[in-house]
Write a protein that holds these residues in place. Structure first.
Motif, PDB file in Angstrom:
ATOM      1  N   GLY A  61       0.808  -1.215   0.000  1.00  0.00           N
ATOM      2  CA  GLY A  61       0.000   0.000   0.000  1.00  0.00           C
ATOM      3  C   GLY A  61       0.836   1.258   0.000  1.00  0.00           C
ATOM      4  O   GLY A  61       2.044   1.231  -0.063  1.00  0.00           O
ATOM      5  N   GLY A  62       0.137   2.387   0.040  1.00  0.00           N
ATOM      6  CA  GLY A  62       0.820   3.670   0.115  1.00  0.00           C
ATOM      7  C   GLY A  62       1.513   4.031  -1.186  1.00  0.00           C
ATOM      8  O   GLY A  62       1.438   3.337  -2.181  1.00  0.00           O
ATOM      9  N   ASP A  63       2.179   5.164  -1.164  1.00  0.00           N
ATOM     10  CA  ASP A  63       2.896   5.644  -2.331  1.00  0.00           C
ATOM     11  C   ASP A  63       4.220   4.918  -2.465  1.00  0.00           C
ATOM     12  O   ASP A  63       4.761   4.400  -1.480  1.00  0.00           O
ATOM     13  CB  ASP A  63       3.159   7.144  -2.184  1.00  0.00           C
ATOM     14  CG  ASP A  63       1.866   7.947  -2.176  1.00  0.00           C
ATOM     15  OD1 ASP A  63       0.925   7.551  -2.892  1.00  0.00           O
ATOM     16  OD2 ASP A  63       1.803   8.947  -1.448  1.00  0.00           O
ATOM     17  N   PRO A  64       4.779   4.891  -3.680  1.00  0.00           N
ATOM     18  CA  PRO A  64       6.095   4.272  -3.831  1.00  0.00           C
ATOM     19  C   PRO A  64       7.157   5.083  -3.089  1.00  0.00           C
ATOM     20  O   PRO A  64       6.953   6.262  -2.790  1.00  0.00           O
ATOM     21  CB  PRO A  64       6.337   4.301  -5.340  1.00  0.00           C
ATOM     22  CG  PRO A  64       5.414   5.334  -5.871  1.00  0.00           C
ATOM     23  CD  PRO A  64       4.256   5.417  -4.924  1.00  0.00           C
ATOM     24  N   THR A  65       8.266   4.455  -2.802  1.00  0.00           N
ATOM     25  CA  THR A  65       9.368   5.137  -2.135  1.00  0.00           C
ATOM     26  C   THR A  65       9.854   6.274  -3.030  1.00  0.00           C
ATOM     27  O   THR A  65      10.043   6.081  -4.230  1.00  0.00           O
ATOM     28  CB  THR A  65      10.524   4.151  -1.875  1.00  0.00           C
ATOM     29  OG1 THR A  65      10.030   3.098  -1.043  1.00  0.00           O
ATOM     30  CG2 THR A  65      11.690   4.832  -1.189  1.00  0.00           C
ATOM     31  N   PRO A  66      10.050   7.465  -2.477  1.00  0.00           N
ATOM     32  CA  PRO A  66      10.525   8.583  -3.307  1.00  0.00           C
ATOM     33  C   PRO A  66      11.959   8.345  -3.775  1.00  0.00           C
ATOM     34  O   PRO A  66      12.699   7.561  -3.180  1.00  0.00           O
ATOM     35  CB  PRO A  66      10.452   9.779  -2.362  1.00  0.00           C
ATOM     36  CG  PRO A  66      10.518   9.197  -0.997  1.00  0.00           C
ATOM     37  CD  PRO A  66       9.878   7.836  -1.087  1.00  0.00           C
ATOM     38  N   ASP A  67      12.350   9.007  -4.870  1.00  0.00           N
ATOM     39  CA  ASP A  67      13.736   8.967  -5.314  1.00  0.00           C
ATOM     40  C   ASP A  67      14.571   9.706  -4.272  1.00  0.00           C
ATOM     41  O   ASP A  67      14.209  10.809  -3.857  1.00  0.00           O
ATOM     42  CB  ASP A  67      13.885   9.626  -6.681  1.00  0.00           C
ATOM     43  CG  ASP A  67      13.122   8.867  -7.766  1.00  0.00           C
ATOM     44  OD1 ASP A  67      12.846   7.663  -7.580  1.00  0.00           O
ATOM     45  OD2 ASP A  67      12.823   9.477  -8.803  1.00  0.00           O
ATOM     46  N   LEU A  68      15.661   9.084  -3.859  1.00  0.00           N
ATOM     47  CA  LEU A  68      16.446   9.622  -2.744  1.00  0.00           C
ATOM     48  C   LEU A  68      17.938   9.619  -3.038  1.00  0.00           C
ATOM     49  O   LEU A  68      18.439   8.775  -3.796  1.00  0.00           O
ATOM     50  CB  LEU A  68      16.219   8.772  -1.486  1.00  0.00           C
ATOM     51  CG  LEU A  68      14.808   8.712  -0.925  1.00  0.00           C
ATOM     52  CD1 LEU A  68      14.719   7.659   0.171  1.00  0.00           C
ATOM     53  CD2 LEU A  68      14.382  10.069  -0.396  1.00  0.00           C
ATOM     54  N   SER A  69      18.635  10.528  -2.399  1.00  0.00           N
ATOM     55  CA  SER A  69      20.090  10.534  -2.360  1.00  0.00           C
ATOM     56  C   SER A  69      20.481  10.329  -0.898  1.00  0.00           C
ATOM     57  O   SER A  69      20.116  11.129  -0.038  1.00  0.00           O
ATOM     58  CB  SER A  69      20.637  11.868  -2.872  1.00  0.00           C
ATOM     59  OG  SER A  69      22.047  11.890  -2.734  1.00  0.00           O
ATOM     60  N   CYS A  70      21.205   9.235  -0.632  1.00  0.00           N
ATOM     61  CA  CYS A  70      21.581   8.879   0.737  1.00  0.00           C
ATOM     62  C   CYS A  70      23.101   8.928   0.872  1.00  0.00           C
ATOM     63  O   CYS A  70      23.827   8.644  -0.081  1.00  0.00           O
ATOM     64  CB  CYS A  70      21.097   7.466   1.063  1.00  0.00           C
ATOM     65  SG  CYS A  70      19.343   7.190   0.767  1.00  0.00           S
ATOM     66  N   ARG A  71      23.543   9.241   2.064  1.00  0.00           N
ATOM     67  CA  ARG A  71      24.987   9.235   2.315  1.00  0.00           C
ATOM     68  C   ARG A  71      25.269   9.018   3.791  1.00  0.00           C
ATOM     69  O   ARG A  71      24.433   9.294   4.634  1.00  0.00           O
ATOM     70  CB  ARG A  71      25.660  10.495   1.814  1.00  0.00           C
ATOM     71  CG  ARG A  71      25.256  11.768   2.511  1.00  0.00           C
ATOM     72  CD  ARG A  71      25.998  12.999   2.004  1.00  0.00           C
ATOM     73  NE  ARG A  71      25.791  13.167   0.583  1.00  0.00           N
ATOM     74  CZ  ARG A  71      26.803  13.295  -0.302  1.00  0.00           C
ATOM     75  NH1 ARG A  71      28.044  13.338   0.100  1.00  0.00           N
ATOM     76  NH2 ARG A  71      26.553  13.437  -1.573  1.00  0.00           N
TER      77      ARG A  71
END
Length: 118
Positions: free
Chosen positions: A20-30
């Motif tokens: 459910g819910g919205d897809p995971t947003p595009d992210l930049s992780c560090r």
């Protein structure tokens, strides 16, 4: 005698995608100490952890009966990983990330923060 690890239920859950819910947003992780960077963009990821590795994101799963946290499976030609994302303040970023990957045959757990790409 070694214990038997049942992976079929886990693989089935990952194959169904996020619950459910919205897809995971595009992210930049560090993260720091050690330094690493991960860019999640749609169904692809790029991990820079000493070596730049392009990976696919074939599966996404949310916690049982919840929208978050979310686990994304990362699969590349040489490396793989699982990143667990939680929406919580992390420094000045809105998401916390835990990334389980490896260096050779040594498992490594990395922690860091993520912000939306756009």
């Amino acid at each position: 005698m070694r214990p038997v690890i049942r992976t079929a239920p886990l693989l089935a859950a990952l194959a169904t995608g996020a619950a459910g819910g919205d897809p995971t947003p595009d992210l930049s992780c560090r993260g720091d100490d050690p330094a690493w960077q991960l860019v999640l963009d749609g169904t692809t990821a790029v991990l820079d952890f000493g070596i730049r590795t392009e990976m696919d994101i074939p599966h996404e799963a949310a916690a049982e009966n919840r929208d978050w946290p979310r686990a994304l499976t990362l699969v590349g030609m040489r490396d793989s990983g699982i990143v667990i994302l939680t929406p919580r303040t992390c420094g000045d970023a809105p998401f916390e990330a835990l990334l389980l990957t490896q260096r050779g045959t040594t498992p490594i757990l990395l922690s860091g923060c993520c912000r939306p790409l756009r």
